[in-house]
Design a protein around this motif. Structure first.
Motif, PDB file in Angstrom:
ATOM      1  N   ASP A   1       0.868  -1.182   0.000  1.00  0.00           N
ATOM      2  CA  ASP A   1       0.000   0.000   0.000  1.00  0.00           C
ATOM      3  C   ASP A   1       0.903   1.230   0.000  1.00  0.00           C
ATOM      4  O   ASP A   1       1.203   1.813   1.049  1.00  0.00           O
ATOM      5  CB  ASP A   1      -0.914   0.006   1.230  1.00  0.00           C
ATOM      6  CG  ASP A   1      -1.922  -1.115   1.202  1.00  0.00           C
ATOM      7  OD1 ASP A   1      -2.308  -1.539   0.091  1.00  0.00           O
ATOM      8  OD2 ASP A   1      -2.328  -1.574   2.286  1.00  0.00           O
TER       9      ASP A   1
ATOM     10  N   SER B   1       0.708   4.296  -0.758  1.00  0.00           N
ATOM     11  CA  SER B   1       0.271   5.598  -0.241  1.00  0.00           C
ATOM     12  C   SER B   1       0.410   5.688   1.272  1.00  0.00           C
ATOM     13  O   SER B   1       0.412   6.793   1.841  1.00  0.00           O
ATOM     14  CB  SER B   1      -1.189   5.859  -0.634  1.00  0.00           C
ATOM     15  OG  SER B   1      -2.039   4.857  -0.089  1.00  0.00           O
ATOM     16  N   GLN B   2       0.546   4.543   1.949  1.00  0.00           N
ATOM     17  CA  GLN B   2       0.665   4.518   3.406  1.00  0.00           C
ATOM     18  C   GLN B   2       2.115   4.490   3.875  1.00  0.00           C
ATOM     19  O   GLN B   2       2.381   4.525   5.081  1.00  0.00           O
ATOM     20  CB  GLN B   2      -0.075   3.293   3.975  1.00  0.00           C
ATOM     21  CG  GLN B   2      -1.530   3.197   3.558  1.00  0.00           C
ATOM     22  CD  GLN B   2      -2.333   4.390   3.999  1.00  0.00           C
ATOM     23  OE1 GLN B   2      -2.200   4.855   5.130  1.00  0.00           O
ATOM     24  NE2 GLN B   2      -3.176   4.910   3.110  1.00  0.00           N
TER      25      GLN B   2
ATOM     26  N   THR C   1       4.970   6.126   4.772  1.00  0.00           N
ATOM     27  CA  THR C   1       5.477   7.461   5.102  1.00  0.00           C
ATOM     28  C   THR C   1       6.581   7.430   6.155  1.00  0.00           C
ATOM     29  O   THR C   1       7.194   8.456   6.434  1.00  0.00           O
ATOM     30  CB  THR C   1       4.336   8.352   5.620  1.00  0.00           C
ATOM     31  OG1 THR C   1       3.733   7.727   6.756  1.00  0.00           O
ATOM     32  CG2 THR C   1       3.283   8.561   4.530  1.00  0.00           C
TER      33      THR C   1
ATOM     34  N   GLN D   1       9.762   3.212   1.951  1.00  0.00           N
ATOM     35  CA  GLN D   1       9.968   4.655   1.788  1.00  0.00           C
ATOM     36  C   GLN D   1      11.231   4.916   0.979  1.00  0.00           C
ATOM     37  O   GLN D   1      11.270   5.816   0.126  1.00  0.00           O
ATOM     38  CB  GLN D   1      10.058   5.338   3.153  1.00  0.00           C
ATOM     39  CG  GLN D   1      10.262   6.840   3.091  1.00  0.00           C
ATOM     40  CD  GLN D   1       9.082   7.565   2.478  1.00  0.00           C
ATOM     41  OE1 GLN D   1       7.977   7.063   2.468  1.00  0.00           O
ATOM     42  NE2 GLN D   1       9.323   8.756   1.954  1.00  0.00           N
TER      43      GLN D   1
ATOM     44  N   GLU E   1       0.304  -1.886  -6.511  1.00  0.00           N
ATOM     45  CA  GLU E   1      -0.747  -1.882  -5.503  1.00  0.00           C
ATOM     46  C   GLU E   1      -1.479  -3.224  -5.592  1.00  0.00           C
ATOM     47  O   GLU E   1      -1.205  -4.039  -6.479  1.00  0.00           O
ATOM     48  CB  GLU E   1      -1.720  -0.722  -5.739  1.00  0.00           C
ATOM     49  CG  GLU E   1      -1.108   0.662  -5.652  1.00  0.00           C
ATOM     50  CD  GLU E   1      -0.946   1.152  -4.219  1.00  0.00           C
ATOM     51  OE1 GLU E   1      -1.441   0.463  -3.294  1.00  0.00           O
ATOM     52  OE2 GLU E   1      -0.332   2.225  -4.028  1.00  0.00           O
TER      53      GLU E   1
END
Length: 615
Positions: free
Chosen positions: A531, A533-534, A536, A542, A560
């Motif tokens: 995922d 977008s998660q 961070t 990252q 994804e």
């Protein structure tokens, strides 16, 4: 001021002893390079970056999974890739570079202290440093920490030798080492030695050196070594300079979003544990008094007569220990002041950020080893009653080291006895720790028997030798223990490779097993399902996303869940999917399909027929 005439600082006897010592250090640091699999994540990550560099032929851009990885400069990977090209893909080849960095660090300390006409201190310092567990472990571990510590230390020694002797060759060595330190880990390779040398020059009030050390030839050497890579990468990636200098250097130091948060005293604890046997051996009044009186006369004699840095008091320390007067007298010697500035300034510097790792503090282990060695090194005394260590204090120092070893032994044996109450400790690992504890206990018993019976006297089994034996035994014990109880690797979990063809798409499902590409020697990029977008926080995912900022065309390898489902629909015998997931991970799209291969840490699925998951 005229430059002093260089004089040989290595007599034939010192040269022979130095060569024998270096040979012993080569064996000591090289003996355990093959003992264990790659540790994750660091060794797997950095080893695979070098493997990718070798296979791709791209020596400009370090890559993880084919994606640019600019967290660190490339010197470690250049050296490792060169070694891999000569010796092949082996774990010991990856560890050869940190081992050589450790050997270079020890050799530079020998060079500097012998150059200051302190051969005994040089030998003692090297033996203390070589048997400190932090240094010894770093020399067996693939990452940038010991490499940059080596060049930071050599930079400080080169500049210090120039300030003491005015030999420009030493200054140029300092500039070259500084450039290599920058290429090892970035700005700290420049800022830390610069900070130490600047504070030292100010403290000894040798003001002329503030401009003498800024040498045009030195700057040219530094620029010629350090800047070409920066310039070349910046030409390829316009956003590189901001990312490398601001995000990865300044933000990482001052930020609070990175992992490994530790209390302010973390590094103090690391150093105490690393040198614990030496600290226990010298914790006596005689040794501390000897430290405070260390080598004043021989230091003055070794300095050029026309190069008066500071006036040295001749009186010996006879009063109460560790008060302001005695310590100030000890620090009146410029080199003693250098060692303490070096130790304390870098210790404070790294203690400020919340993110801390043990390897970061490696740049201070050299001065700490020298300071400890001063307390053991017998020099021509100012007064025999003052500088000679009391025999009873020697025995007490030996006993403290032995007791410390016995305590370590007892803790390991206790771990085995209480293993059923310790979460996540496997029974076989508890047995291993207990056996290692028993061996250390036998060593402690043997040493105590030799000292108590007097049988150790013919071998001059003093506090120094006892601490050396205990510390070396501890290093070996920790290395063996880690090799036996570290199960976070995937050795023995690659039998599925027999079914991997050039057309097979390797997929990492919500995991990134760093050592799998290394073990398989993959030639193409695996697909990674996550995922995105998660992602961070400071993690491998990252890091991969940050690499996309430089080469966004690689985004098709970042799946994804919906991309994964589409790939399952197009699986075929000619283009199968080999899916790797952590053991017992539920993959909804596979609808309860059993793994094709099941290992201790991985479930592997080979999908060669379409699986339809979308309506």
């Amino acid at each position: 001021m005229q430059t002093p005439v260089p004089q040989s600082f290595l007599t034939a006897k010192v040269m022979r002893r130095t060569l024998v010592l270096l040979l012993g250090l080569v064996l000591w640091l090289g003996l355990f390079l093959t003992l264990r699999p790659l540790s994750l994540p660091d060794e797997g990550r950095y080893g695979d970056i070098s493997r990718w560099m070798l296979n791709s032929g791209d020596w400009l851009v370090p890559r993880i999974n084919g994606v640019p990885f600019f967290h660190k400069p490339p010197l470690l990977h250049w050296l490792t890739t060169a070694a891999l090209s000569v010796f092949g893909l082996h774990n010991w080849v990856l560890r050869l570079i940190p081992a050589l960095a450790g050997l270079s660090m020890l050799g530079s300390m020998l060079w500097f202290l012998n150059r200051q006409k302190q051969p005994k201190l040089a030998e003692h310092s090297v033996l203390i440093l070589a048997t400190s567990i932090l240094f010894f472990g770093a020399a067996q571990y693939v990452n940038h920490d010991l490499l940059v510590a080596c060049f930071i230390s050599l930079t400080i020694l080169g500049f210090a030798d120039y300030i003491l002797t005015l030999h420009k060759s030493s200054l140029y060595v300092g500039y070259i080492a500084c450039a290599l330190g920058f290429l090892s880990k970035g700005l700290i390779g420049v800022l830390l030695p610069g900070m130490v040398i600047l504070i030292w020059i100010i403290s000894i009030q040798h003001w002329k050196m503030l401009y003498k050390v800024f040498n045009p030839v030195g700057f040219i050497l530094f620029a010629a070594i350090a800047l070409p890579w920066i310039y070349a990468v910046a030409q390829h990636y316009p956003n590189f300079l901001h990312y490398f200098f601001i995000e990865q250097q300044f933000d990482r130091f001052s930020g609070q979003t990175f992992n490994n948060k530790q209390p302010w005293f973390f590094y103090i604890a690391c150093l105490i544990i690393s040198f614990i046997f030496w600290i226990m051996a010298l914790a006596s009044k005689s040794h501390i008094r000897h430290l405070l009186n260390y080598n004043r006369a021989s230091f003055i004699a070794s300095q050029p007569t026309n190069h008066n840095i500071i006036q040295f008091p001749q009186q010996a320390v006879t009063g109460p220990l560790l008060n302001r007067v005695t310590f100030k007298t000890y620090l009146a010697q410029p080199l003693n002041k250098l060692y303490w500035i070096w130790l304390l300034s870098i210790l404070v510097f790294f203690s400020i950020p919340q993110s801390k790792l043990a390897g970061y503090i490696l740049p201070v282990v050299m001065p700490l080893a020298i300071i400890i060695a001063q307390a053991f090194t017998i020099t021509p005394p100012l007064k025999p009653s003052i500088d000679t260590v009391n025999p009873s204090q020697e025995r007490k120092g030996s006993w403290r080291s032995i007791i410390t070893l016995a305590v370590v032994s007892g803790l390991l044996i206790l771990t085995r006895l209480l293993s059923s109450h310790i979460p996540h400790l496997l029974p076989e690992d508890a047995v291993t720790l207990g056996d290692i504890g028993a061996v250390l206990g036998l060593m402690a018993a043997l040493l105590s028997g030799l000292i108590k019976s007097g049988l150790g006297q013919p071998y001059h089994l003093n506090a120094f030798k006892t601490a050396f034996i205990c510390s070396a035994s501890f290093c070996i014990a920790v290395t063996v223990a880690v090799s036996q109880i570290n199960h976070k690797h995937h050795v023995g979990e690659t039998s599925f490779a027999a079914e991997v063809t050039p057309a097979t798409r390797l997929v990492f499902y919500r995991t990134y097993p760093y050592d799998i590409p290394w073990l398989l020697n993959t030639k193409t990029m695996p697909f990674v399902v996550q995922d995105w977008s998660q992602m961070t926080t400071d993690s491998v995912y990252q890091n991969l996303l940050e690499g996309l900022h430089f080469e966004p065309q690689l985004k098709p390898y970042f799946w994804e869940e919906i991309d994964f489902n589409i790939a399952l629909q197009h699986a075929s015998p000619t283009q199968p999917l080999m899916i790797l997931a952590e053991k017992n991970t539920v993959i909804p799209a596979l609808k309860g399909l059993a793994p094709t291969y099941r290992y201790a840490h991985l479930d592997v699925y080979r999908i060669s027929t379409p699986i339809f998951t979308l309506k």
